[in-house]
Write an enzyme that holds these catalytic residues in place. Sequence first.
Site, PDB file in Angstrom:
ATOM      1  N   GLY A  11       0.821  -1.211   0.000  1.00  0.00           N
ATOM      2  CA  GLY A  11       0.000   0.000   0.000  1.00  0.00           C
ATOM      3  C   GLY A  11       0.849   1.253   0.000  1.00  0.00           C
ATOM      4  N   VAL A  62      -2.462  -7.722  -3.239  1.00  0.00           N
ATOM      5  CA  VAL A  62      -1.976  -8.504  -2.095  1.00  0.00           C
ATOM      6  C   VAL A  62      -3.058  -9.357  -1.443  1.00  0.00           C
ATOM      7  CG1 VAL A  62       0.070  -7.147  -1.507  1.00  0.00           C
ATOM      8  CG2 VAL A  62      -2.177  -6.431  -0.652  1.00  0.00           C
ATOM      9  N   SER A 140      -5.732  -0.388  13.434  1.00  0.00           N
ATOM     10  CA  SER A 140      -6.490   0.854  13.572  1.00  0.00           C
ATOM     11  C   SER A 140      -7.144   0.885  14.945  1.00  0.00           C
ATOM     12  CB  SER A 140      -7.573   0.930  12.491  1.00  0.00           C
ATOM     13  OG  SER A 140      -8.511   1.962  12.763  1.00  0.00           O
ATOM     14  N   TYR A 153     -14.580  -3.133   8.419  1.00  0.00           N
ATOM     15  CA  TYR A 153     -13.253  -2.565   8.651  1.00  0.00           C
ATOM     16  C   TYR A 153     -12.767  -2.868  10.069  1.00  0.00           C
ATOM     17  CZ  TYR A 153      -9.538   0.975   8.761  1.00  0.00           C
ATOM     18  OH  TYR A 153      -8.324   1.622   8.877  1.00  0.00           O
ATOM     19  N   LYS A 157      -9.472  -5.100  11.120  1.00  0.00           N
ATOM     20  CA  LYS A 157      -8.366  -4.523  11.883  1.00  0.00           C
ATOM     21  C   LYS A 157      -8.221  -5.171  13.259  1.00  0.00           C
ATOM     22  CE  LYS A 157      -6.857  -1.614   8.806  1.00  0.00           C
ATOM     23  NZ  LYS A 157      -5.508  -1.783   8.204  1.00  0.00           N
TER      24      LYS A 157
END
Length: 245
Positions: A11, A62, A140, A153, A157
């Site tokens: 990234g 990835v 995160s 999300y 994380k």
Amino acid sequence: MSSRKNAVITGAGRGIGAKIALRLAEDGFNVALNDLNADALEETAKACREKGVEADIFPCDVSKHDECEEIVKKIKARFGTIDVLVNNAGITRDGLLARMSEENYDLVIAVNQKSIFNMMKHCCAVMMKQRSGKVINVSSVAGLHGNAGQFNYSASKAAVIGMTKSAAKEFGSRGITVNAVAPGFIQTPMTDALTEEQKQAILNLIAMKRYGTVEEVAGVVSFLAGDDSAYVTGQIIEISGGLSM
């Protein structure tokens, strides 16, 4: 082959990933840069080369196991060693759980979570033969505390945190450290787009009453990639200005 140590950053085409790549280049690492966008990667690589190190690009998805296996082989052939892996690649597809599509759930899990399995599987095989290496995963605060509208999300994380701690226990005896950073609200184009009311509501939650910077995230990654963190493993370092206190 260069005598410098070599770092792989996923990234790395923009944002936090690009800034991490530049900081590690400043620290003297050669850098192997990954993202989907080859043009963006080349911009990052050019900036890193200006720091006097070698930089090359390895674009791939990835979330795909076979593609990761292929680029790790190429990186090993190009640089000789893999001393640091920074798993930064990530996306968001935000929405409330009641309205979230299966497609958006699966996509976020694949990019944010499966990619870390893919890259660690192949890079850590190299590190084990070297009996040395450092892995830094980007989690995160959403993975630590959850966040409404980010079910997928937050799940991805949170998984990164569990993966980090498990891998630290598995690889510690091989001379490999595995840690994670958990950024909070970092100033990016995404936060710039918030309304003043939204910005103020967020700042009210942060002890330091300001957003973090990409440079501050990169600085913590630099510490974890360097020699000063040799006895640090299995840790999750929150970079949030006191958001969760």
